[in-house]
Design a protein around this motif. Structure first.
Motif, PDB file in Angstrom:
ATOM      1  N   CYS A   1      53.083 -50.023 -68.667  1.00 38.46           N
ATOM      2  CA  CYS A   1      52.380 -50.936 -68.516  1.00 38.46           C
ATOM      3  C   CYS A   1      52.018 -51.491 -67.113  1.00 38.46           C
ATOM      4  N   GLN A   2      53.179 -52.507 -66.175  1.00 40.28           N
ATOM      5  CA  GLN A   2      52.908 -53.014 -64.605  1.00 40.28           C
ATOM      6  C   GLN A   2      52.952 -51.684 -64.524  1.00 40.28           C
ATOM      7  N   ALA A   3      53.521 -50.209 -64.183  1.00 41.49           N
ATOM      8  CA  ALA A   3      52.716 -49.317 -63.359  1.00 41.49           C
ATOM      9  C   ALA A   3      51.876 -48.927 -63.627  1.00 41.49           C
ATOM     10  N   VAL A   4      51.015 -49.371 -65.072  1.00 45.46           N
ATOM     11  CA  VAL A   4      49.372 -48.692 -64.857  1.00 45.46           C
ATOM     12  C   VAL A   4      48.625 -49.648 -63.548  1.00 45.46           C
ATOM     13  N   TRP A   5      49.070 -51.608 -64.197  1.00 47.44           N
ATOM     14  CA  TRP A   5      48.475 -52.411 -63.781  1.00 47.44           C
ATOM     15  C   TRP A   5      48.611 -52.433 -61.933  1.00 47.44           C
ATOM     16  N   GLU A   6      50.039 -52.128 -61.010  1.00 48.08           N
ATOM     17  CA  GLU A   6      49.910 -51.514 -60.166  1.00 48.08           C
ATOM     18  C   GLU A   6      48.860 -50.358 -59.702  1.00 48.08           C
ATOM     19  N   ASP A   7      48.525 -49.545 -60.120  1.00 45.54           N
ATOM     20  CA  ASP A   7      48.277 -47.786 -59.851  1.00 45.54           C
ATOM     21  C   ASP A   7      46.713 -48.716 -59.386  1.00 45.54           C
ATOM     22  N   LEU A   8      45.909 -49.696 -60.490  1.00 44.27           N
ATOM     23  CA  LEU A   8      44.884 -49.444 -60.299  1.00 44.27           C
ATOM     24  C   LEU A   8      44.682 -49.926 -58.676  1.00 44.27           C
ATOM     25  N   GLN A   9      42.950 -49.132 -58.529  1.00 46.76           N
ATOM     26  CA  GLN A   9      43.082 -49.274 -57.434  1.00 46.76           C
ATOM     27  C   GLN A   9      40.859 -49.140 -57.445  1.00 46.76           C
ATOM     28  N   GLY A  10      40.374 -49.979 -56.256  1.00 48.14           N
ATOM     29  CA  GLY A  10      39.229 -50.278 -56.067  1.00 48.14           C
ATOM     30  C   GLY A  10      38.683 -51.159 -56.772  1.00 48.14           C
ATOM     31  N   PRO A  11      37.216 -50.183 -57.461  1.00 45.86           N
ATOM     32  CA  PRO A  11      36.169 -50.549 -58.494  1.00 45.86           C
ATOM     33  C   PRO A  11      37.435 -50.399 -59.687  1.00 45.86           C
ATOM     34  N   GLU A  12      38.424 -49.787 -60.748  1.00 44.26           N
ATOM     35  CA  GLU A  12      38.687 -50.085 -60.999  1.00 44.26           C
ATOM     36  C   GLU A  12      39.372 -51.595 -61.736  1.00 44.26           C
ATOM     37  N   ARG A  13      40.380 -52.248 -60.389  1.00 39.43           N
ATOM     38  CA  ARG A  13      40.859 -53.383 -60.252  1.00 39.43           C
ATOM     39  C   ARG A  13      40.445 -54.603 -60.151  1.00 39.43           C
ATOM     40  N   ARG A  14      38.922 -53.605 -59.705  1.00 38.64           N
ATOM     41  CA  ARG A  14      37.554 -55.012 -59.253  1.00 38.64           C
ATOM     42  C   ARG A  14      37.002 -55.307 -60.630  1.00 38.64           C
ATOM     43  N   PHE A  15      37.000 -54.629 -61.908  1.00 41.22           N
ATOM     44  CA  PHE A  15      36.488 -54.618 -63.155  1.00 41.22           C
ATOM     45  C   PHE A  15      37.591 -55.589 -63.439  1.00 41.22           C
ATOM     46  N   TRP A  16      38.388 -55.369 -63.850  1.00 40.58           N
ATOM     47  CA  TRP A  16      39.503 -55.896 -64.722  1.00 40.58           C
ATOM     48  C   TRP A  16      40.295 -57.207 -64.200  1.00 40.58           C
ATOM     49  N   SER A  17      39.732 -57.041 -62.963  1.00 42.51           N
ATOM     50  CA  SER A  17      39.692 -58.479 -62.525  1.00 42.51           C
ATOM     51  C   SER A  17      38.869 -59.258 -62.556  1.00 42.51           C
ATOM     52  N   LEU A  18      37.312 -59.350 -62.832  1.00 48.37           N
ATOM     53  CA  LEU A  18      36.452 -60.015 -63.501  1.00 48.37           C
ATOM     54  C   LEU A  18      36.802 -60.259 -65.212  1.00 48.37           C
ATOM     55  N   PHE A  19      37.082 -59.617 -65.711  1.00 48.54           N
ATOM     56  CA  PHE A  19      36.770 -59.576 -67.199  1.00 48.54           C
ATOM     57  C   PHE A  19      38.319 -60.534 -67.400  1.00 48.54           C
ATOM     58  N   LEU A  20      39.775 -60.250 -66.314  1.00 48.85           N
ATOM     59  CA  LEU A  20      40.060 -61.011 -66.809  1.00 48.85           C
ATOM     60  C   LEU A  20      39.999 -62.566 -66.189  1.00 48.85           C
ATOM     61  N   ASP A  21      38.978 -62.633 -65.313  1.00 43.83           N
ATOM     62  CA  ASP A  21      38.957 -64.195 -65.022  1.00 43.83           C
ATOM     63  C   ASP A  21      37.794 -64.273 -66.080  1.00 43.83           C
ATOM     64  N   TRP A  22      36.867 -64.109 -66.979  1.00 45.44           N
ATOM     65  CA  TRP A  22      36.420 -63.899 -67.776  1.00 45.44           C
ATOM     66  C   TRP A  22      37.239 -64.485 -68.720  1.00 45.44           C
ATOM     67  N   GLY A  23      38.758 -64.296 -68.939  1.00 45.70           N
ATOM     68  CA  GLY A  23      38.589 -64.802 -69.566  1.00 45.70           C
ATOM     69  C   GLY A  23      40.065 -66.095 -69.499  1.00 45.70           C
ATOM     70  N   SER A  24      39.607 -66.375 -68.903  1.00 45.72           N
ATOM     71  CA  SER A  24      40.492 -67.780 -68.124  1.00 45.72           C
ATOM     72  C   SER A  24      41.741 -67.404 -67.711  1.00 45.72           C
ATOM     73  N   TYR A  25      41.831 -65.399 -67.845  1.00 47.81           N
ATOM     74  CA  TYR A  25      43.172 -65.462 -67.146  1.00 47.81           C
ATOM     75  C   TYR A  25      43.448 -65.282 -65.550  1.00 47.81           C
ATOM     76  N   ASP A  26      44.916 -65.394 -65.356  1.00 48.46           N
ATOM     77  CA  ASP A  26      44.784 -65.462 -63.755  1.00 48.46           C
ATOM     78  C   ASP A  26      45.472 -64.386 -63.655  1.00 48.46           C
ATOM     79  N   TYR A  27      44.444 -63.646 -63.215  1.00 46.53           N
ATOM     80  CA  TYR A  27      44.614 -62.268 -63.107  1.00 46.53           C
ATOM     81  C   TYR A  27      45.329 -61.750 -61.208  1.00 46.53           C
ATOM     82  N   ARG A  28      45.569 -62.849 -60.977  1.00 48.62           N
ATOM     83  CA  ARG A  28      46.612 -62.857 -59.366  1.00 48.62           C
ATOM     84  C   ARG A  28      47.823 -62.756 -59.914  1.00 48.62           C
TER      85      ARG A  28
END
Length: 551
Positions: A439-466
């Motif tokens: 799972c961590q490998a898949v997260w680390e491989d996220l790039q560009g728009p996909e990383r941007r989407f997941w950061s928004l998604f997790l921020d909406w859920g009040s998760y620290d996406y950093r």
């Protein structure tokens, strides 16, 4: 001097005769002692010394080999006391199986065993291999070449690929709640050419196996539909799952598959009275058990504690309502996950009016840090938090490994299903290292728009996406909380609308990105699916492997 050959022949015959007598069946007393069984007439076998059970938890057993194929035996086994009286009796019918049989008979406390008889009604007498005393076993177990038939089993037809068994009422002990049924079984799906082609390509088949399990007693009936990947499983059935003590159990495959039961055992289970204090020991279970367990059978009114037995150290706490759940976990949620609060102990007044979560998941390290910081700072914990500490300590999670998950009875049935599936994948992430690494490998491989989407998604859920650990954990749980076919609706429709309302400035980009098929959700799902199956034996969206009919 050379002795005639006849001397050696006679000597050899004599030795063989003595050896034959010495090789008679043994009687084992269960405490290290043994003596030979002496034939004493037709079907009658006596001991040189009568043997007391030595403890209340002893049963008589007879191990025998059935008569030749096609010559089944109908007989009654009678256990004798020193006066020749009958201590116990049981029907012995070796026509049910060609396997070697080890059959138990219950004994009353204080019984002195002096021998046994076999009253054969028809057919040939079975070959007696051994007898003795052993721990009572309620149920049956199939091992290679042998059937272990415990006390309380009245009938056990074993049709190919299925099972049915009849259990005596005394199998359940005193009271109708002091037991659980443990079932070790294996499901196999029907032969499928598509699966054969996958195997040829070095891939795992995706077809699932189905079966129906039925429990009946008098006019009561409970039906369970099983749906899982092929393979071996252990299932725990509690009074709170079935609703009554069943007299007859049956497992039948569906869809052309097979269902093989290796072991069925009725296990005594202490039900703690509420006056004795809250239970710290979990009920062995699986996620479906948590959903279907009748709260009228809970050991305390506010919550019930389960352990996902398939994954050691994984506890599940089901609460009566959100208020109880908040008292257990709300401050933990802020300490572990909430952005702006992480790592800080907060008072109940500070977070009053703020939403925690309707479901929770915490690993051993974060739980240990929460309670250690509270002790170091002299921070007052509420009674439920202290109880949670006691539960975690009693189960080796504080200072050890594992995790705790929680859902609430206040959620609707549909929401409980979704939330528990989501939380279950967090539990797997916490407790399965190789799956977590994937799972961590898949997260680390996220790039560009996909990383941007997941950061928004997790921020909406009040998760620290950093936080890469937290982000990878949440990503896989949101991917696998539903099946692959449902990803498009959840992310590109349901979640998209929520994100557009939460981040209006990002709405145009979200519509363009998701509308063009962006997100890579199916690709991430497919990349993680092999690791999930390999490490957990599960598929995305499918942690619930059975359902009770009508629910």
């Amino acid at each position: 001097m050379r002795l005639p050959r006849i001397f050696f022949l006679l000597a050899a015959l004599g030795l063989a005769s003595c050896a034959g007598r010495e090789r008679g069946p043994l009687f084992l007393d269960g405490q290290g002692g043994a003596q030979r069984i002496r034939p004493a007439g037709e079907g009658r076998y006596l001991l040189k010394r009568a043997i007391p059970p030595g403890a209340a938890d002893r049963a008589f057993y007879l191990r025998y080999r059935p008569a030749a194929e096609g010559a089944g035996t109908a007989a009654e086994l009678r256990v004798l006391d020193p006066s020749g009286g009958v201590l116990a009796r049981a029907e012995l019918n070796d026509g049910i199986t060609p396997l070697e049989v080890n059959q138990q008979v219950a004994l009353s406390p204080g019984s002195r065993v002096a021998g046994f008889t076999l009253a054969v009604e028809s057919g040939r007498r079975p070959e007696i291999l051994e007898a003795g005393l052993a721990r009572p076993f309620v149920g049956f177990e199939l091992a290679p070449g042998r059937l272990h038939l415990g006390i309380g089993v009245h009938g056990l037809p074993l049709p190919p690929g299925s099972m049915q068994v009849e259990l005596a009422s005394e199998s359940y002990g005193v009271g109708d709640q002091d037991w659980r049924i443990e079932l070790d079984y294996e499901l196999a799906g029907p032969a499928d050419w598509a699966d054969l082609r996958l195997l040829e390509d070095g891939q795992e088949p995706t077809a699932r196996a189905r079966a129906r399990f039925t429990a009946t007693a008098g006019g009561r009936r409970a039906v369970f539909e099983l749906d899982a990947l092929p393979g071996a499983r252990r299932w725990f059935l509690h009074p709170g799952t079935i609703g009554f003590a069943p007299a007859r159990l049956a497992l039948r495959p569906l869809g052309g598959g097979q269902a093989t039961v290796r072991r069925l055992e009725v296990v005594p289970q202490t039900v703690r009275a509420q006056a004795a204090g809250p239970a710290l020991d979990p009920l062995p279970a699986d996620p479906a058990t948590v959903l279907h367990y009748d709260p009228r059978y809970w050991r305390q009114p506010d919550y019930e504690l389960f352990a996902w037995e398939r994954f050691p150290g994984l506890l599940i706490l089901d609460t009566a309502d959100y208020a109880v759940q908040d008292r257990f976990f709300k401050r933990l949620a802020f300490f572990v996950e909430k952005e702006g609060y992480r790592g800080r102990l907060v008072t109940e007044q500070e977070v009053r009016g703020l939403h925690g979560y309707n479901a929770h998941d915490y690993r051993a390290e974060d739980l240990e840090r929460f309670f250690s910081d509270a002790d170091a700072q002299g921070f007052a914990l509420n009674p439920e938090e202290e109880l949670l500490r006691a539960i975690l300590a009693a189960n080796g999670i504080l200072g050890g490994q594992g995790a705790v998950l929680s859902i609430s009875r206040e959620s609707s049935e549909v929401l409980r299903d979704l939330l528990l599936t989501h939380e279950a994948f967090h539990g797997l992430f916490f407790t399965l290292p190789r799956y977590r690494e994937a799972c961590q490998a898949v997260w680390e491989d996220l790039q560009g728009p996909e990383r941007r989407f997941w950061s928004l998604f997790l921020d909406w859920g009040s998760y620290d996406y950093r936080d890469g650990y937290l982000a990878a954990n949440e990503m896989q749980a949101y991917l696998f909380q539903q099946s692959r076919a449902e990803l498009n609706f959840y992310f590109r429709h349901l979640a998209a609308g929520r994100l557009e309302r939460a981040f209006p400035r990002e709405a145009p980009w979200l519509r363009e990105f998701l509308g063009s098929g962006g997100g890579g959700f199916e690709a991430a799902f497919d990349r993680l699916a092999p690791a999930l199956r390999r490490e957990a034996g599960l598929q995305g969206g499918r942690v619930l492997e059975w359902r009770k009919d009508g629910i």
